[in-house]
Enzyme design. Structure first.
Site, PDB file in Angstrom:
ATOM      1  CB  VAL A 284      -1.195  -0.006   1.223  1.00 11.82           C
ATOM      2  CG1 VAL A 284      -1.510   1.374   1.364  1.00 11.82           C
ATOM      3  CG2 VAL A 284      -1.904  -1.057   1.087  1.00 11.82           C
ATOM      4  CG  HIS A 570       7.853  -7.235  22.442  1.00  9.26           C
ATOM      5  ND1 HIS A 570       8.250  -7.536  23.864  1.00  9.26           N
ATOM      6  CD2 HIS A 570       7.929  -7.923  21.703  1.00  9.26           C
ATOM      7  CE1 HIS A 570       8.565  -8.867  23.635  1.00  9.26           C
ATOM      8  NE2 HIS A 570       8.273  -9.222  22.360  1.00  9.26           N
ATOM      9  CG  HIS A 613       6.601 -11.723  24.655  1.00  8.81           C
ATOM     10  ND1 HIS A 613       7.641 -12.348  23.740  1.00  8.81           N
ATOM     11  CD2 HIS A 613       7.246 -11.811  26.099  1.00  8.81           C
ATOM     12  CE1 HIS A 613       8.456 -12.737  24.601  1.00  8.81           C
ATOM     13  NE2 HIS A 613       8.456 -12.315  25.931  1.00  8.81           N
TER      14      HIS A 613
END
Length: 692
Positions: A284, A570, A613
């Protein structure tokens, strides 16, 4: 708007009176797809009700849930490949360590700018680039944040309606909805000293939460060793109190010991759905936006198969849903004209909505490790010997984990540490926030205060400890205990420096710019060393390989760790859900401020990092979002939160009321158009004619 009217006039009143094109059967090319909806020939329809940008964790959850409504059409645009060619590597849990896809074409291979506080080292930021996203390549930890963290997230919304959806009471059932929990066998439970409470788990969801089919014996020493130093085993780590020591659940299908990830769980089992299309190899480039009164709406999505390929466009009938993660979603917004004007203007991008918070508040978990030599059998030593290639062994992954709180780390110094952090709020806000925008600075203060006053003094973990038995750079006869800070006071940013979707963004997490972060990480690494010297784990450890005896004072630890730490994979918070006057990007309904039909659904909306997590809370987020969207369009449930105003360079923009019923007239109100103009936009999108 004028363009839509001209097109409507050209097509004539008969076209506008025709049946709603959004719900016409998709063309016959959709028969040439797998039952899961994956498009292999590149042929898609001209418009869809929902266009989902990103086929990772959240994108595939939304695709599955939204396409349950047979009268809604859904398209997923995924930049990466299907992953079919490497399915065996994806499916084998142990290959996350022994035959990783990181560093290949299935990895975005992002990298930070050199980090001043890390001796000017750049840090690798891998992210999955294939259907399933990072769930197809990660370490498979399924760890829930604590209740206090979710409740803090909700409280940060300043009382906005819908905020409670993100509290523990709102998210706990959504996380359970995604979960299909299987208890460990008696042998595995005994070998790993595994504890759990079945009442905290879901058993009917798509994603398998279970345990490996084999446990390396040393894992059985983990919780007992931590108990000896005062970090007690947690019998129910998933019930809202996620601290202490435990063996985490993993995303493993216990029926065949394969990876359970967003594609294999939410997409592959689906029966044929003619209203669902998933297009891989579709990057995109931007959302095509149109100003409609005081809101901006996505009328189409632009994409390319590869750099230099023809630009293609697909129409958006209801909503554009950004699921590109902490890196992808803010960069799509910026290329589309939603973001900080000072970033967009030099690139020649017209600012539809000036949102200074896009790309700001960036956070990550920073990790280091202490490495020991061992006489114990490790997964790495078994694998290197080739003695056990069984599927049971290859299902073994690291899952022994612990979350020490601030008192575990600092003891009696913890209250002084908290006071020092609070006393430095003003100086930190003035020197550590990358943006000079007052709203972004206000958001930093709000999250900073929440961390310091609410989370820091609680039992919630401030460091994460992981027991690694799958090999280190020191060889198969070594083990590591990793330590990662969980609630950084440092903040970073990311932004584009090009209009091309194929140019990587500038990523600056600002690691360790706040001194509290290095103290927490240092003390976590010290604790890792202590574990290696504590019974019963010390019985199989023969020495410390890194950092070794030359590192003992605080200064020596600090000087050593800045050269070895790296991401725990993360990244979050770059499209934070915060009030607009605090640099927020989305409201509690996940709508981007100043837009009528653009939402962000991924880890970028978390306003703070969690002591966990991010896979489990993101599954919960996506389930919550899917329910929210379906209620809006199927039941006419209108989010009741007050809307805020954002000013863009094309005129004042604000997030309008987004409630609607399934009728064309009501749905047109969502886009700020009259019913006739709404249908005109739909026809134009169907013809691929809305390139602005």
């Amino acid at each position: 708007m004028r363009r839509s009217c001209r097109l409507a006039a050209f097509l004539g009143l008969a076209a506008l009176a025709a049946a709603d094109l959004r719900h016409q059967p998709l063309s016959t090319h959709h028969k040439r797809v797998a039952s899961s909806g994956i498009i292999y020939d590149g042929q898609i329809a001209s418009s869809y009700d929902y266009v989902i940008v990103g086929g990772g964790l959240a994108g595939l959850v939304l695709a599955s849930r939204l396409s349950e409504d047979a009268n809604a059409t859904v398209l997923v645009l995924e930049s990466g490949d299907t992953g079919d060619a490497v399915r065996s590597s994806i499916d084998t849990p142990g290959d996350a360590y022994y035959s990783s896809l990181l560093g290949t074409s299935y990895d975005w291979q992002f990298e930070t700018v050199p980090q001043e506080m890390l001796d000017n080292h750049a840090v690798s930021w891998p992210r999955g680039r294939l259907l399933g996203g990072s769930t197809a390549v990660n370490g498979m930890y399924l760890v829930r944040p604590s209740q206090l963290e979710f409740d803090t997230w909700a409280q940060l919304q300043g009382g906005a309606a819908g905020a409670n959806d993100w509290s523990w009471s709102g998210m706990f059932p959504m996380m359970k909805k995604s979960e299909n929990f299987t208890a460990p066998s008696a042998a595995i439970s005994d070998a790993g000293a595994i504890q759990y409470d079945i009442n905290s788990h879901g058993t009917a969801g798509p994603v398998h939460y279970s345990f490996p089919g084999y446990i390396v014996p040393a894992v059985g020493n983990w919780t007992e060793t931590l108990d000896w130093i005062g970090i007690v085993p947690n019998p129910d780590p998933d019930g809202g109190q996620g601290w202490g020591a435990f063996i985490a659940t993993s995303s493993i299908n216990p029926d065949n010991l394969t990876r359970s990830y967003s594609r294999s769980t939410y997409i592959d089992p689906l029966p044929p759905r003619p209203n669902l299309a998933i297009l891989p190899n579709a990057t995109v480039t931007r959302l095509i936006l149109a100003q409609s009164g005081q809101v901006v709406n996505a009328t189409a999505v632009e994409f390319q198969a590869y750099d230099g390929a023809p630009v293609q466009t697909v129409g958006v009938n209801r909503e554009a849903l950004l699921c590109g993660g902490a890196i992808g979603s803010p960069t799509v917004l910026m290329r589309s004209g939603i973001g900080p004007t000072n970033i967009l203007q030099p690139l020649g991008i017209s600012t539809y909505v000036n949102l200074p918070g896009v790309g700001q508040h960036l956070q990550d978990h920073l990790s280091g490790e202490v490495v020991f030599s061992t006489t114990a059998e490790t997964a790495a030593s078994i694998h290197s010997s080739g003695s056990d290639p069984s599927s049971a062994f290859l299902s073994f992954i690291n899952s022994a984990i612990a979350y020490p709180n601030i008192t575990d780390l600092l003891g009696d110094y913890a209250p002084t540490f908290q006071s020092d952090i609070l006393n430095n709020l003003t100086s930190s806000a003035s020197s550590l926030v990358p943006s000079t925008d007052p709203t972004v600075i206000a958001g930093y203060k709000a999250t900073y205060n929440a961390l310091a006053n609410t989370i820091l003094p609680s039992q919630v973990g401030q460091i994460e400890l992981l027991f690694s038995l799958t090999g280190t750079s020191f060889g198969a006869n070594s083990i590591a205990i990793q330590a990662a800070g969980q609630h950084p006071f440092s903040r970073g940013q990311l932004y584009i420096n090009s209009t091309s979707a194929f140019d990587k963004p500038i990523i600056d997490p600002g690691y360790l710019t706040h001194p509290a972060d290095i103290i927490v990480l240092r003390e976590g690494l010290k604790l890792a060393r202590t574990l290696g010297q504590t019974f019963p784990l010390n019985a199989v450890i023969t020495g410390e390989l890194s950092p070794g005896s030359t590192v003992s004072t605080d200064d020596e630890w600090d000087n050593w760790l800045v050269g070895v730490v790296g991401t725990e994979y993360h990244p979050a918070s770059s499209c934070s859900m915060l009030p607009l006057d605090q640099g927020g990007v989305v409201d509690p309904s996940l709508h981007v401020y100043g837009t009528g039909n653009v939402r962000v659904v991924d880890a970028s909306v978390f306003p703070i990092e969690f002591s966990a997590h991010l896979m489990v809370p993101t599954y919960g987020l996506a389930e919550q979002a899917a329910q929210m969207i379906r209620q809006l369009w199927n039941e006419g449930v209108t989010p009741s939160q007050a809307t805020a105003t954002a000013t863009g360079s094309l005129g004042p923009s604000s997030s309008g009321t987004t409630g609607a019923t399934p009728t064309a007239g009501a749905k047109s109100a969502v886009l700020g158009l009259s019913p006739a103009s709404f249908l005109a936009v739909g026809v134009a999108a169907a013809l691929g004619a809305l390139v602005l």
